[in-house]
Design a protein around this motif. Structure first.
Motif, PDB file in Angstrom:
ATOM      1  N   LEU A  51       0.917  -1.116  -0.032  1.00 30.23           N
ATOM      2  CA  LEU A  51       0.068  -0.099   0.009  1.00 30.23           C
ATOM      3  C   LEU A  51       0.797   1.322   0.062  1.00 30.23           C
ATOM      4  O   LEU A  51       0.694   2.274  -0.688  1.00 30.23           O
ATOM      5  CB  LEU A  51      -1.008  -0.094   1.125  1.00 30.23           C
ATOM      6  CG  LEU A  51      -1.864   1.052   1.357  1.00 30.23           C
ATOM      7  CD1 LEU A  51      -2.826   1.404   0.107  1.00 30.23           C
ATOM      8  CD2 LEU A  51      -2.641   0.712   2.572  1.00 30.23           C
ATOM      9  N   SER A  52       1.975   1.304   0.644  1.00 31.14           N
ATOM     10  CA  SER A  52       2.866   2.489   0.880  1.00 31.14           C
ATOM     11  C   SER A  52       3.483   2.484  -0.456  1.00 31.14           C
ATOM     12  O   SER A  52       3.647   3.792  -0.907  1.00 31.14           O
ATOM     13  CB  SER A  52       3.589   2.477   2.246  1.00 31.14           C
ATOM     14  OG  SER A  52       4.493   1.307   2.269  1.00 31.14           O
ATOM     15  N   VAL A  53       3.903   1.433  -0.970  1.00 32.02           N
ATOM     16  CA  VAL A  53       4.564   1.624  -2.348  1.00 32.02           C
ATOM     17  C   VAL A  53       3.910   2.263  -3.221  1.00 32.02           C
ATOM     18  O   VAL A  53       4.184   2.990  -3.992  1.00 32.02           O
ATOM     19  CB  VAL A  53       5.417   0.318  -2.799  1.00 32.02           C
ATOM     20  CG1 VAL A  53       5.969   0.326  -3.979  1.00 32.02           C
ATOM     21  CG2 VAL A  53       6.600  -0.090  -1.622  1.00 32.02           C
ATOM     22  N   VAL A  54       2.636   1.594  -3.548  1.00 29.44           N
ATOM     23  CA  VAL A  54       1.600   2.332  -4.626  1.00 29.44           C
ATOM     24  C   VAL A  54       1.399   3.664  -4.248  1.00 29.44           C
ATOM     25  O   VAL A  54       1.685   4.515  -5.299  1.00 29.44           O
ATOM     26  CB  VAL A  54       0.196   1.363  -4.373  1.00 29.44           C
ATOM     27  CG1 VAL A  54      -0.810   2.216  -5.263  1.00 29.44           C
ATOM     28  CG2 VAL A  54       0.383   0.079  -4.866  1.00 29.44           C
ATOM     29  N   ASN A  55       1.309   4.157  -3.037  1.00 31.46           N
ATOM     30  CA  ASN A  55       1.015   5.522  -2.858  1.00 31.46           C
ATOM     31  C   ASN A  55       2.389   6.311  -3.120  1.00 31.46           C
ATOM     32  O   ASN A  55       2.166   7.439  -3.811  1.00 31.46           O
ATOM     33  CB  ASN A  55       0.836   5.633  -1.183  1.00 31.46           C
ATOM     34  CG  ASN A  55       0.515   6.983  -0.866  1.00 31.46           C
ATOM     35  OD1 ASN A  55       0.148   7.936  -1.654  1.00 31.46           O
ATOM     36  ND2 ASN A  55       0.522   7.440   0.500  1.00 31.46           N
ATOM     37  N   ALA A  56       3.669   5.773  -3.006  1.00 29.48           N
ATOM     38  CA  ALA A  56       4.728   6.639  -3.079  1.00 29.48           C
ATOM     39  C   ALA A  56       4.958   6.662  -4.794  1.00 29.48           C
ATOM     40  O   ALA A  56       5.364   7.521  -5.284  1.00 29.48           O
ATOM     41  CB  ALA A  56       6.000   5.990  -2.466  1.00 29.48           C
ATOM     42  N   LEU A  57       4.327   5.694  -5.475  1.00 31.44           N
ATOM     43  CA  LEU A  57       4.543   5.531  -6.915  1.00 31.44           C
ATOM     44  C   LEU A  57       3.514   6.257  -7.608  1.00 31.44           C
ATOM     45  O   LEU A  57       3.148   5.989  -8.919  1.00 31.44           O
ATOM     46  CB  LEU A  57       4.900   4.175  -7.375  1.00 31.44           C
ATOM     47  CG  LEU A  57       6.261   3.654  -7.041  1.00 31.44           C
ATOM     48  CD1 LEU A  57       6.344   2.098  -7.426  1.00 31.44           C
ATOM     49  CD2 LEU A  57       7.360   4.436  -7.328  1.00 31.44           C
ATOM     50  N   SER A  58       2.559   7.052  -6.704  1.00 30.17           N
ATOM     51  CA  SER A  58       1.214   7.414  -7.560  1.00 30.17           C
ATOM     52  C   SER A  58       1.288   9.087  -7.505  1.00 30.17           C
ATOM     53  O   SER A  58       1.631   9.623  -6.526  1.00 30.17           O
ATOM     54  CB  SER A  58       0.060   7.228  -6.805  1.00 30.17           C
ATOM     55  OG  SER A  58      -0.277   5.592  -6.950  1.00 30.17           O
ATOM     56  N   GLU A  59       0.967   9.737  -8.578  1.00 28.71           N
ATOM     57  CA  GLU A  59       0.739  10.977  -8.887  1.00 28.71           C
ATOM     58  C   GLU A  59      -0.365  11.510  -8.023  1.00 28.71           C
ATOM     59  O   GLU A  59      -0.020  12.575  -7.288  1.00 28.71           O
ATOM     60  CB  GLU A  59       0.427  11.568 -10.307  1.00 28.71           C
ATOM     61  CG  GLU A  59       0.139  12.865 -10.479  1.00 28.71           C
ATOM     62  CD  GLU A  59      -0.301  13.273 -11.764  1.00 28.71           C
ATOM     63  OE1 GLU A  59      -0.645  14.394 -11.946  1.00 28.71           O
ATOM     64  OE2 GLU A  59      -0.385  12.269 -12.728  1.00 28.71           O
ATOM     65  N   ALA A  60      -1.353  10.489  -7.415  1.00 33.18           N
ATOM     66  CA  ALA A  60      -2.434  10.950  -6.493  1.00 33.18           C
ATOM     67  C   ALA A  60      -2.866   9.930  -6.193  1.00 33.18           C
ATOM     68  O   ALA A  60      -3.078   8.720  -7.059  1.00 33.18           O
ATOM     69  CB  ALA A  60      -3.275  11.776  -7.322  1.00 33.18           C
ATOM     70  N   LEU A  61      -3.199   9.851  -4.923  1.00 32.26           N
ATOM     71  CA  LEU A  61      -4.157   8.529  -4.144  1.00 32.26           C
ATOM     72  C   LEU A  61      -5.125   9.121  -3.395  1.00 32.26           C
ATOM     73  O   LEU A  61      -4.801  10.143  -2.529  1.00 32.26           O
ATOM     74  CB  LEU A  61      -2.959   7.612  -3.582  1.00 32.26           C
ATOM     75  CG  LEU A  61      -3.595   6.458  -2.817  1.00 32.26           C
ATOM     76  CD1 LEU A  61      -2.672   5.241  -3.064  1.00 32.26           C
ATOM     77  CD2 LEU A  61      -4.004   6.745  -1.510  1.00 32.26           C
TER      78      LEU A  61
END
Length: 235
Positions: free
Chosen positions: A114-124
């Motif tokens: 979850l935290s990795v997806v967040n870090a690799l997302s322009e927006a979440l």
């Protein structure tokens, strides 16, 4: 993120997961589990929700994921990736700690995926329904851009529970076009549905042309027995 939702089903708290590939390139995954906790975390001094979504800076962000990510030279030179990955508190989530963790079995680990997806997302954007309340918070490249908000649910919705994670992959990190393959995801979701006979998983692909939109629902009450039948259907 999908595995985290499946974990809620395996723990006996969720029966439905909805995956949507939106026409703007974003993805949302919604479950009807207990909802990520939002209480104050005494160690991080943040909400439990923000704790599992945020991570500390790391020195080698490309290598840590175990696969190659095509990253622009500009980002590497200016250390923007470390800034984007300013959230990786690994093992911060509720899946660690054995039997005391609340999950006797787990396919996903809050605080990692979850935290990795967040870090690799322009927006979440995350929405949690829990204890008669709706909680919302928005992030950009791993950092919160608004405080956690909450309001009471209506009388009709007061019993709603679950979590929705909606993210937009960061095109400053992924320099090639990002396309989520519907058939690949459908295959993975079908397998998860066979393995979790009490769980319904839906997959939807939106398109600006309604005739090109796709939708499938996966529910197999027979579990692995139905899986074997499905494998032998064309033989």
């Amino acid at each position: 993120i999908l595995d985290n939702a499946v974990d809620e089903a395996q723990a006996g708290f969720a029966t439905q997961i909805d995956v949507v590939l939106h026409s703007n390139g974003s993805v949302s995954i919604t479950d009807n589990g207990r909802g990520i906790p939002t209480d104050f975390h005494p160690v991080t001094k943040k909400s439990a929700l923000e704790t599992v979504l945020t991570v500390k800076s790391i020195n080698n962000p490309v290598a840590i994921f175990g696969f190659n990510i095509e990253v622009s030279e500009e980002l590497l030179q200016e250390s923007h990736i470390n800034k984007a990955l300013s959230l990786l508190v690994l093992h911060a989530g509720g899946k660690f700690g054995g039997l005391s963790s609340g999950y006797s079995i787990s396919g996903g680990l809050h605080g990692v995926g979850l935290s990795v997806v967040n870090a690799l997302s322009e927006a979440l954007e995350v929405t949690v329904w829990r204890d008669g309340m709706e909680y919302r918070q928005k992030y950009s490249r791993g950092k919160p851009v608004m405080a956690l908000t909450c309001h009471g649910l209506s009388t009709e919705s007061k019993d709603r529970q679950g979590t929705c994670i909606w993210f937009w992959p960061d095109n400053k990190i992924f320099t090639t076009a990002i396309e989520f393959d519907y058939n690949t995801l459908a295959g993975r979701i079908r397998e998860l549905a066979f393995l979790n006979p009490k769980l319904t998983i839906t997959l939807k692909k939106e398109d600006n042309d309604p005739e090109k939109s796709l939708y499938n629902e996966y529910f197999f009450a027979g579990g692995l027995f139905e899986y074997v039948k499905w494998l032998n259907a064309d033989k």
